[in-house]
Design an enzyme around this catalytic site. Structure first.
Site, PDB file in Angstrom:
ATOM      1  N   HIS A 105     -23.839 -26.223 -69.800  1.00 52.31           N
ATOM      2  CA  HIS A 105     -25.103 -26.284 -70.544  1.00 52.31           C
ATOM      3  C   HIS A 105     -24.811 -25.746 -71.942  1.00 52.31           C
ATOM      4  O   HIS A 105     -23.990 -24.833 -72.096  1.00 52.31           O
ATOM      5  CB  HIS A 105     -26.170 -25.345 -69.967  1.00 52.31           C
ATOM      6  N   ASP A 108     -24.648 -22.076 -72.082  1.00 52.81           N
ATOM      7  CA  ASP A 108     -23.528 -21.424 -71.372  1.00 52.81           C
ATOM      8  C   ASP A 108     -22.406 -21.087 -72.343  1.00 52.81           C
ATOM      9  O   ASP A 108     -21.724 -20.081 -72.190  1.00 52.81           O
ATOM     10  CB  ASP A 108     -22.898 -22.353 -70.320  1.00 52.81           C
TER      11      ASP A 108
HETATM   12  C1  XUL Z   1     -30.013 -26.175 -60.650  1.00 50.64           C
HETATM   13  C2  XUL Z   1     -28.917 -27.098 -60.957  1.00 50.64           C
HETATM   14  C3  XUL Z   1     -28.490 -27.127 -62.374  1.00 50.64           C
HETATM   15  C4  XUL Z   1     -28.036 -28.474 -62.854  1.00 50.64           C
HETATM   16  C5  XUL Z   1     -27.718 -28.506 -64.317  1.00 50.64           C
HETATM   17  O1  XUL Z   1     -30.358 -26.115 -59.317  1.00 50.64           O
HETATM   18  O2  XUL Z   1     -28.391 -27.739 -60.087  1.00 50.64           O
HETATM   19  O3  XUL Z   1     -27.490 -26.166 -62.545  1.00 50.64           O
HETATM   20  O4  XUL Z   1     -26.916 -28.917 -62.153  1.00 50.64           O
HETATM   21  O5  XUL Z   1     -28.749 -28.057 -65.111  1.00 50.64           O
END
Ligand code: XUL
Ligand code: CO
Length: 445
Positions: A105, A108
């Site tokens: 992300h 992150d």
């Molecule tokens: C949350 C989830 C996230 C997504 C990316 O449950 O799976 O981490 O994969 O935002």
């Protein structure tokens, strides 16, 4: 490695030794170069480490603070220095483990700044650094995404917020995260909408929120084409958590949403095993449903805990479960831009630095062994032959007349009352088929 001190001291590059190895820091099944069903294992599985659970989440839960060893995030350290040290550790881990991909992300890798301009500059700086690490290690990006759920501004939703200014801030964030993903050569871009849902219907306008979500996604697709990003846009369904109800509930719900908004050719699904079980489905079901709709994209591999009703994000360890999912994927031709992202985290008590290796090695071996079993099952043709024979009647005159529209309700009544039909029960053979799967799981080497 970079010149600085190693974070995962004492662990070297993880190599393939084979099923008889007793050394936990070796692969027993994952042999990147081995060719299975016409492709190298590495190219079939396209496995990725996720940045957030592995290097960001401190090991906190709703009752207690972080337990994990995150020396870069101690108080007083400059947030950009912390981001750089974290990235050194992440790429050291990736290079030692030998997974070909990672996922992240925006938040992150780069902390939010005091102003939108500072936030953007920080992300650009960290993307540049990530590009250097990727060049140095050969690690590639399976997908990028934007964190539209942590900041308090998103408490009432991002795209589905009652406030259009929040929509605009989320749009700006995704615009940048998509460009960052493009700059790093990402194979996909993911949208997961943990705050795109509701806590209570008493204050929620469902009609507006669906329209907003569809508009948002159309903006993302437009921008993808505008910047020439050739990766796939993926939606990741999840029924709940953190919201009481999330609009991207499960694969079937998202497929319907995409069709209603003219997005079926543009967006595919990233399916997570633990999200499937939260929705009351098996992971096998979610994968098969997406494939049946031509909407399958990628997977987030993990597992839940059968005694818990939440998203525990544990490392996958059931060869049988993963075999069934991989069987469907292989039967449909395998991954294209997608792959297997380990959306998995350590338990709070797993505080030793090498625990992250044990989790991922086990997960990668589980996937490799499942791939061997799935390829063997597919090659034998046992399941597909049974399925074909089970529906053989639909190829005959009656089945054809029903499907091509020449039969009507009344013509079928006439045929039945004329006495020509007498359907007899036929065994579905479930127990036999379960043993077929077990045989391939047991024998695949
Ligand atoms: C949350 C989830 C996230 C997504 C990316 O449950 O799976 O981490 O994969 O935002
Ligand atoms: Co996920």
């Amino acid at each position: 490695m970079t010149d600085g001190p190693e974070f995962f001291e004492g662990v070297g590059r993880i190599g393939y030794v084979g099923p008889d190895s007793d050394d936990p820091l070796t692969f027993r099944w994952y042999d990147a170069e081995r060719v299975v069903a016409g492709r190298r294992m590495e190219d079939h599985l396209r496995m990725a480490v996720c940045y957030w659970h592995s290097f960001v989440w401190p090991g906190s839960d709703v009752f207690g603070e972080g337990t994990l060893d995150r020396p870069w995030s101690v108080p007083g350290v400059d947030p950009m220095d912390a981001a750089r040290s974290k990235m050194d550790a992440a790429f050291e881990f990736l290079a030692k483990l030998g997974t070909p991909y990672f996922c992240f992300h925006d938040r992150d890798i780069a902390p939010e700044g005091a102003t939108p301009a500072e936030t953007a500059a920080r992300l650009d700086a960290m993307v540049e650094l990530a590009a250097d690490h990727m060049e140095r290690t050969g690690v590639r990006l399976l997908w990028g995404t934007a964190n539209l759920f942590s900041h308090p501004r998103y408490a009432a939703g991002a795209a589905t917020s009652p406030d259009p200014e929040v929509f605009a801030v989320a749009a700006a964030q995704v615009c940048h995260a998509l460009e960052a993903t493009h700059a790093l050569g990402g194979a996909n871009y993911v949208l997961w909408g943990g705050r795109e849902g509701y806590e209570t219907l008493l204050n929620t306008d469902l009609v507006r929120e669906e329209a907003q979500l569809a508009r948002f996604l159309n903006l993302v697709v437009d921008h993808k084409h505008r910047i020439g990003f050739e990766g796939t846009i993926l939606i990741e369904p999840k029924p709940a958590e953190p919201a009481k109800h999330q609009y991207d509930h499960d694969a079937a719900t998202v497929v319907g949403f995409l069709a209603r908004h003219g997005l079926a050719d543009e967006v595919r699904l990233n399916l997570e095993a633990n999200h499937a079980t939260l929705a009351g489905h098996s992971f096998h079901h979610e994968v098969a449903t997406a494939l049946a709709a031509g909407a399958f994209g990628s997977i987030d591999a993990n597992r839940g805990d059968p005694q818990n009703g939440w998203d525990t994000d544990q490392f996958p360890n059931s060869v049988e479960e993963c075999t069934l999912a991989l069987y469907e994927i292989l039967a449909a031709g395998g991954f294209t831009t997608g792959g297997i992202n380990f959306d998995t985290k350590l338990r709070r008590q797993s505080v030793a630095r090498d625990d992250l290796f044990h989790g991922h090695i086990g997960a990668m071996d589980t996937m490799a062994r499942s791939l061997l079993a799935a390829a063997s099952l597919l090659e034998s043709g046992e399941l597909s032959r049974f399925r074909t024979e089970r529906y053989a009647g639909w190829e005959g005159p009656l089945g054809t007349a029903v499907l091509d529209g020449s039969a009507t309700l009344a013509s079928l009544r006439d045929e039945v009352t004329g006495g020509g039909l007498d359907p007899a029960p036929v065994s579905g053979r479930q127990e036999l088929l379960e043993q077929v799967v077990n045989r391939h799981v047991e024998r695949a080497r």
